[in-house]
Design a protein around this motif. Sequence first.
Motif, PDB file in Angstrom:
ATOM      1  N   GLU A 224      12.508  72.478  22.410  1.00  0.00           N
ATOM      2  CA  GLU A 224      12.538  72.742  20.974  1.00  0.00           C
ATOM      3  C   GLU A 224      12.136  74.193  20.712  1.00  0.00           C
ATOM      4  O   GLU A 224      11.519  74.835  21.578  1.00  0.00           O
ATOM      5  CB  GLU A 224      11.571  71.797  20.243  1.00  0.00           C
ATOM      6  N   GLY A 225      12.464  74.708  19.553  1.00  0.00           N
ATOM      7  CA  GLY A 225      12.257  76.121  19.244  1.00  0.00           C
ATOM      8  C   GLY A 225      10.933  76.710  19.669  1.00  0.00           C
ATOM      9  O   GLY A 225      10.872  77.567  20.577  1.00  0.00           O
ATOM     10  N   PRO A 226       9.801  76.291  19.095  1.00  0.00           N
ATOM     11  CA  PRO A 226       8.510  76.883  19.475  1.00  0.00           C
ATOM     12  C   PRO A 226       8.112  76.579  20.916  1.00  0.00           C
ATOM     13  O   PRO A 226       7.460  77.393  21.574  1.00  0.00           O
ATOM     14  CB  PRO A 226       7.523  76.267  18.488  1.00  0.00           C
ATOM     15  N   VAL A 227       8.513  75.413  21.410  1.00  0.00           N
ATOM     16  CA  VAL A 227       8.179  75.056  22.787  1.00  0.00           C
ATOM     17  C   VAL A 227       8.942  75.959  23.754  1.00  0.00           C
ATOM     18  O   VAL A 227       8.415  76.391  24.793  1.00  0.00           O
ATOM     19  CB  VAL A 227       8.491  73.574  23.054  1.00  0.00           C
TER      20      VAL A 227
ATOM     21  N   ASP B 230      -4.486  76.948  32.323  1.00  0.00           N
ATOM     22  CA  ASP B 230      -5.347  77.877  31.610  1.00  0.00           C
ATOM     23  C   ASP B 230      -5.719  77.274  30.253  1.00  0.00           C
ATOM     24  O   ASP B 230      -4.884  77.149  29.354  1.00  0.00           O
ATOM     25  CB  ASP B 230      -4.631  79.217  31.427  1.00  0.00           C
ATOM     26  N   SER B 231      -6.962  76.880  30.106  1.00  0.00           N
ATOM     27  CA  SER B 231      -7.401  76.210  28.876  1.00  0.00           C
ATOM     28  C   SER B 231      -7.386  77.127  27.665  1.00  0.00           C
ATOM     29  O   SER B 231      -7.377  76.663  26.523  1.00  0.00           O
ATOM     30  CB  SER B 231      -8.807  75.634  29.073  1.00  0.00           C
ATOM     31  N   GLU B 232      -7.372  78.436  27.889  1.00  0.00           N
ATOM     32  CA  GLU B 232      -7.391  79.382  26.774  1.00  0.00           C
ATOM     33  C   GLU B 232      -5.980  79.815  26.349  1.00  0.00           C
ATOM     34  O   GLU B 232      -5.837  80.566  25.382  1.00  0.00           O
ATOM     35  CB  GLU B 232      -8.212  80.614  27.163  1.00  0.00           C
ATOM     36  N   SER B 233      -4.957  79.339  27.084  1.00  0.00           N
ATOM     37  CA  SER B 233      -3.585  79.733  26.757  1.00  0.00           C
ATOM     38  C   SER B 233      -3.002  78.791  25.701  1.00  0.00           C
ATOM     39  O   SER B 233      -2.907  77.571  25.934  1.00  0.00           O
ATOM     40  CB  SER B 233      -2.720  79.719  28.025  1.00  0.00           C
ATOM     41  N   GLN B 234      -2.611  79.346  24.596  1.00  0.00           N
ATOM     42  CA  GLN B 234      -1.985  78.540  23.538  1.00  0.00           C
ATOM     43  C   GLN B 234      -0.599  78.059  23.969  1.00  0.00           C
ATOM     44  O   GLN B 234      -0.187  76.944  23.614  1.00  0.00           O
ATOM     45  CB  GLN B 234      -1.884  79.357  22.254  1.00  0.00           C
ATOM     46  N   ASN B 235       0.104  78.871  24.712  1.00  0.00           N
ATOM     47  CA  ASN B 235       1.432  78.460  25.188  1.00  0.00           C
ATOM     48  C   ASN B 235       1.328  77.239  26.106  1.00  0.00           C
ATOM     49  O   ASN B 235       2.120  76.299  26.008  1.00  0.00           O
ATOM     50  CB  ASN B 235       2.097  79.619  25.934  1.00  0.00           C
ATOM     51  N   ALA B 236       0.334  77.265  27.006  1.00  0.00           N
ATOM     52  CA  ALA B 236       0.141  76.122  27.901  1.00  0.00           C
ATOM     53  C   ALA B 236      -0.266  74.890  27.113  1.00  0.00           C
ATOM     54  O   ALA B 236       0.211  73.769  27.389  1.00  0.00           O
ATOM     55  CB  ALA B 236      -0.902  76.457  28.957  1.00  0.00           C
ATOM     56  N   SER B 237      -1.141  75.045  26.113  1.00  0.00           N
ATOM     57  CA  SER B 237      -1.568  73.902  25.304  1.00  0.00           C
ATOM     58  C   SER B 237      -0.406  73.290  24.547  1.00  0.00           C
ATOM     59  O   SER B 237      -0.310  72.066  24.413  1.00  0.00           O
ATOM     60  CB  SER B 237      -2.658  74.353  24.327  1.00  0.00           C
ATOM     61  N   LEU B 238       0.506  74.134  24.067  1.00  0.00           N
ATOM     62  CA  LEU B 238       1.662  73.625  23.328  1.00  0.00           C
ATOM     63  C   LEU B 238       2.543  72.754  24.212  1.00  0.00           C
ATOM     64  O   LEU B 238       3.026  71.706  23.788  1.00  0.00           O
ATOM     65  CB  LEU B 238       2.468  74.803  22.771  1.00  0.00           C
TER      66      LEU B 238
ATOM     67  N   THR C  11       1.594  71.196  27.193  1.00  0.00           N
ATOM     68  CA  THR C  11       0.890  70.021  27.727  1.00  0.00           C
ATOM     69  C   THR C  11       0.564  69.005  26.640  1.00  0.00           C
ATOM     70  O   THR C  11       0.250  67.854  26.957  1.00  0.00           O
ATOM     71  CB  THR C  11      -0.408  70.463  28.428  1.00  0.00           C
ATOM     72  N   ASN C  12       0.632  69.406  25.339  1.00  0.00           N
ATOM     73  CA  ASN C  12       0.478  68.422  24.271  1.00  0.00           C
ATOM     74  C   ASN C  12       1.735  67.579  24.099  1.00  0.00           C
ATOM     75  O   ASN C  12       1.668  66.464  23.585  1.00  0.00           O
ATOM     76  CB  ASN C  12       0.157  69.133  22.946  1.00  0.00           C
ATOM     77  N   LYS C  13       2.867  68.116  24.536  1.00  0.00           N
ATOM     78  CA  LYS C  13       4.135  67.411  24.398  1.00  0.00           C
ATOM     79  C   LYS C  13       4.473  66.550  25.622  1.00  0.00           C
ATOM     80  O   LYS C  13       5.219  65.580  25.516  1.00  0.00           O
ATOM     81  CB  LYS C  13       5.264  68.434  24.192  1.00  0.00           C
ATOM     82  N   MET C  14       3.918  66.916  26.781  1.00  0.00           N
ATOM     83  CA  MET C  14       4.275  66.238  28.030  1.00  0.00           C
ATOM     84  C   MET C  14       3.150  66.411  29.042  1.00  0.00           C
ATOM     85  O   MET C  14       2.231  67.204  28.835  1.00  0.00           O
ATOM     86  CB  MET C  14       5.595  66.806  28.584  1.00  0.00           C
TER      87      MET C  14
ATOM     88  N   GLU D  49       5.311  66.974  34.454  1.00  0.00           N
ATOM     89  CA  GLU D  49       6.601  67.072  33.784  1.00  0.00           C
ATOM     90  C   GLU D  49       6.822  68.488  33.259  1.00  0.00           C
ATOM     91  O   GLU D  49       7.932  69.035  33.351  1.00  0.00           O
ATOM     92  CB  GLU D  49       6.678  66.061  32.639  1.00  0.00           C
ATOM     93  N   ALA D  50       5.777  69.111  32.724  1.00  0.00           N
ATOM     94  CA  ALA D  50       5.896  70.477  32.229  1.00  0.00           C
ATOM     95  C   ALA D  50       6.222  71.441  33.364  1.00  0.00           C
ATOM     96  O   ALA D  50       7.082  72.330  33.222  1.00  0.00           O
ATOM     97  CB  ALA D  50       4.605  70.887  31.540  1.00  0.00           C
TER      98      ALA D  50
END
Length: 502
Positions: free
Chosen positions: A137-140, A171-179, A181-184, A188-189
């Motif tokens: 998806e776009g932001p992902v 990386d717990s401080e990465s917003q990209n990684a959090s986005l 891992t919240n979806k999958m 899988e990611a």
Amino acid sequence: MTSRVPFYLSVFLLIAAGIALSVLRHQNYGVPWTPGETRQIWDIEARIEFNALGKEAKVSLAAPHTQDGYTLIGETASSPGYGVSYVSDQAGRRAEWSIRQAQGPQTIYYKTQFLVDPQAKVTMVPPMQEVVKPTFEGPVETAAIALINRATERSADDISFSRELIKNLNDSESQNASLLTNKMSKVEAAEKLLSFAQIPNKVVGVIHLEDGRRRQSIQHMNQVWDGKKWVLFNPETGTQPTHPNLLVWDESNISLLDVVGGRNSQVHFSMIAQEVSPQQATNNKVEADGLLNLSIHSLPLEEQAMFKTIMLIPIGALIVVFLRVIIGLKTSGTFMPVLIAVAFVQTQLTTGIVGFLLIVGTGLIIRSYLSKLNLLLVARISAVIIAVILIISIFTVVAFKIGLTEGLTITFFPMIILSWTIERMSILWEEEGAKEVLLQGGGSLLTAVLIYLAMTNSYVQHLTFNFIGLQLVVLAIILLLGTYTGYRITELRRFKPLVDGD
């Protein structure tokens, strides 16, 4: 004068061939160089449970195969009423069960045996299909591209890229990684990001081997193709697992378990470790790999036990050659001590020595009487053979009657060889006197004892039986000893007066 070059070349080739065959057996079959070592085997049982719907049912489970560090030596299935088959395709091996009708709770067992084997022969199967680029998806997708670009900057090849990418995912401080891992899930990611970067990869099911563990679930990890082999990554830690007790069970990249005609299916694993002898491990590996094994280990156990003694005879021959050629020890007969030593192995040393002295001593007395009869050689030897048989029979019966069960083993002595020994000692007594008889008889007995000690040594038994190539090395050494023309060590005493004179 004949050139000795071909002879020494032949000796060199014998030694080289013997060492090469031994090293090959050690590397290919895992046979250890020393006795007493053991090999570890893991028994792993998969328990499949599901509720059947009262109609035909079909169960398909991913099945493991030989891999780095582990050789699959056996697999069995326990499934009353089910038909079972093993199917192999591009996705890997699977065990499949089928039944025409099943109702209610069902339990199927699938058991494998893996030998811990650093020399496991593995054929790496490269990725067969092109990598399919996934969609986000776009932001992902923006987050995925950012993670990929960061990993690309910090890597040099596919493996280092994969390592950096999975580190970024953790990386717990990465917003990209959090986005992401919240979806999958992380596994899988990682799979989707690697595929998006056009790197061949797959998700595999891994079991952590732990002795006595029950109802363990499979753990999913990522594998990446580096051009030659598949490299395992743990997406939860961002590292390449180096634990020796990790077994890849499911490489299908499709599913671990499929059930048709049932619901609420699940599979759990139980495992136990056991230690086996190197010989058993070798036999299991030969059978599992289908290797062309022309050694004596392919024979039935009864014949193997016989050859285990036969393979010790060249060691005895080497000792006799060394003692006669280098030391100068006199023996009655060339290889009679070897056969006497073989008898000692069966009777044990003390019983064997006593039996040998009794038989030869009594035989010499009888032979001295026969010499007065002026018999022909053939008749005299035949009479000595019969006398030896009678002596052994009488001593055996007497030993049994007085409770010495060790005396029963005296029947292992070679009767014909003992008869010829008695005949030769008797002639020697008449021609050279009692002193020469004692020298040769004592030399024969001493040689037999030394050969017995070598034959009963656990290291010698292990090497001669498990490494047939060493027989060529023994042959080469005997050939070299056969060329020795110098003084025997026992002859050096003749020069003692010269030393005393100085």
